[in-house]
Design an enzyme around this catalytic site. Structure first.
Site, PDB file in Angstrom:
ATOM      1  N   GLY A 138      13.345  -4.514  21.177  1.00 40.03           N
ATOM      2  CA  GLY A 138      13.312  -5.105  21.593  1.00 40.03           C
ATOM      3  C   GLY A 138      11.967  -6.002  21.155  1.00 40.03           C
ATOM      4  N   ARG A 141       7.429 -17.768  25.715  1.00 34.98           N
ATOM      5  CA  ARG A 141       7.015 -16.808  25.776  1.00 34.98           C
ATOM      6  C   ARG A 141       6.691 -15.968  25.020  1.00 34.98           C
ATOM      7  NH1 ARG A 141       6.295 -14.387  31.702  1.00 34.98           N
ATOM      8  NH2 ARG A 141       6.149 -16.076  32.610  1.00 34.98           N
ATOM      9  N   ARG A 161      21.402  -3.291  22.713  1.00 31.19           N
ATOM     10  CA  ARG A 161      20.265  -3.106  22.717  1.00 31.19           C
ATOM     11  C   ARG A 161      20.679  -2.260  21.560  1.00 31.19           C
ATOM     12  NH1 ARG A 161      15.647  -0.604  22.622  1.00 31.19           N
ATOM     13  NH2 ARG A 161      15.360   1.760  23.223  1.00 31.19           N
ATOM     14  N   MET A 217      12.959   3.772  26.713  1.00 37.52           N
ATOM     15  CA  MET A 217      12.744   3.032  27.903  1.00 37.52           C
ATOM     16  C   MET A 217      13.787   1.956  28.443  1.00 37.52           C
ATOM     17  SD  MET A 217       8.230   2.739  27.217  1.00 37.52           S
ATOM     18  CE  MET A 217       7.888   2.336  28.792  1.00 37.52           C
ATOM     19  N   GLU A 218      14.805   1.394  27.814  1.00 36.93           N
ATOM     20  CA  GLU A 218      15.362   0.726  28.860  1.00 36.93           C
ATOM     21  C   GLU A 218      16.948   0.593  29.215  1.00 36.93           C
ATOM     22  OE1 GLU A 218      11.983  -0.791  26.347  1.00 36.93           O
ATOM     23  OE2 GLU A 218      14.041  -0.263  25.406  1.00 36.93           O
ATOM     24  N   SER A 267      12.755   7.554  15.571  1.00 37.48           N
ATOM     25  CA  SER A 267      11.506   7.287  14.404  1.00 37.48           C
ATOM     26  C   SER A 267      10.317   8.241  14.813  1.00 37.48           C
ATOM     27  CB  SER A 267      10.930   5.677  14.543  1.00 37.48           C
ATOM     28  OG  SER A 267      10.640   5.571  16.177  1.00 37.48           O
ATOM     29  N   ASP A 268       9.855   8.727  15.871  1.00 38.00           N
ATOM     30  CA  ASP A 268       9.703   9.428  15.894  1.00 38.00           C
ATOM     31  C   ASP A 268       9.876  10.742  16.749  1.00 38.00           C
ATOM     32  OD1 ASP A 268       7.007   7.415  16.139  1.00 38.00           O
ATOM     33  OD2 ASP A 268       8.369   6.528  17.201  1.00 38.00           O
TER      34      ASP A 268
END
Length: 238
Positions: free
Chosen positions: A21, A44, A88, A181-182, A204-205
């Site tokens: 990401g 961007r 991903r 989220m993806e 990670s959490d």
């Protein structure tokens, strides 16, 4: 030809693209794991690179946060730059007590509260799944490195700060391994445009216990995940 979001040309990207990401993660992967690296995108600030891993051409490209951003880059990589395989590589949160910090999760399928796949699938449910060969190669690569992985369903949420924490209870009941989220939209794009896709995440959490990895732990586990992804690509070439 360049798109509004990627200022590259056909041939600048390899047929396999790793997609974190964070664009700075893309830079880190390229500089740490690849040789003969060249930057191929900076529109961007979404950095993209192409290099070689053990002689095999591989690209790395950031995709931003959430399904809409990820879908734009995934679609353009496939249709405008010839990508065939998208992997991903990211992080996820756990809602289960048996899925711990630093676990590596392979998203065989991805549930979601997003409507994007219903939009593309004429308002019917679409089973958003990873390519089987990519899943198998990732599992085999992890085994070769003695890294334990969890394989199963993950959940792609629309809102990072969800107003409905009871959703996590349902996720736990249904055996969801991780929350990100993806992936659901990512798999939908790959299916629509005929590419192969896989999501690999590190935990990670922990959403239940509020535990988080330290910066050092996050980096170590991230490196293991990238090694799995890269080695799985080599296995796929055999």
């Amino acid at each position: 030809m360049a798109t509004p979001h990627i200022n590259a040309e056909m041939g600048d990207f390899a047929d396999v693209v790793l997609m974190p990401g964070d664009p700075l993660r893309a830079k880190y992967i390229a500089e740490t794991f690849l040789e003969n690296v060249r930057q191929v995108n900076d529109v961007r600030g979404m950095l993209g690179f192409t290099g070689t891993y053990k002689g095999r051409p591989i690209s790395v490209m950031g995709h931003g946060m959430g399904i809409p951003s990820c879908s734009i880059y995934a679609k353009e990589l496939i249709t405008d730059f010839g990508a065939k395989v998208l992997i991903r590589v990211g992080s996820c949160g756990s809602v289960r007590h048996d899925v711990k910090l630093r676990d590596v999760v392979i998203g065989m399928g991805a549930c979601t509260d997003s409507k994007v796949n219903r939009i593309r699938f004429k308002d019917h449910d679409f089973a958003a799944i990873a390519d089987f060969d990519l899943v198998r190669n990732a599992v085999d690569a992890a085994k070769a490195k003695n890294i334990n992985v969890r394989v199963g369903n993950i959940f792609s949420v629309e809102l990072f700060y969800t107003p409905d924490p009871q959703l996590f209870d349902i996720m736990e009941k249904y055996g969801i391994l991780g929350v990100e989220m993806e992936a659901a939209g990512f798999y939908g794009v790959a299916a629509e445009y005929g590419a192969k896709a896989l999501t690999i995440c590190t935990v990670s959490d922990h959403i239940r216990t509020h535990e988080k990895l330290t910066a050092e732990e996050r980096q170590t586990t991230f490196n293991e995940m990238i090694e799995i992804a890269l080695e799985s690509v080599l296995l796929g070439d055999k």
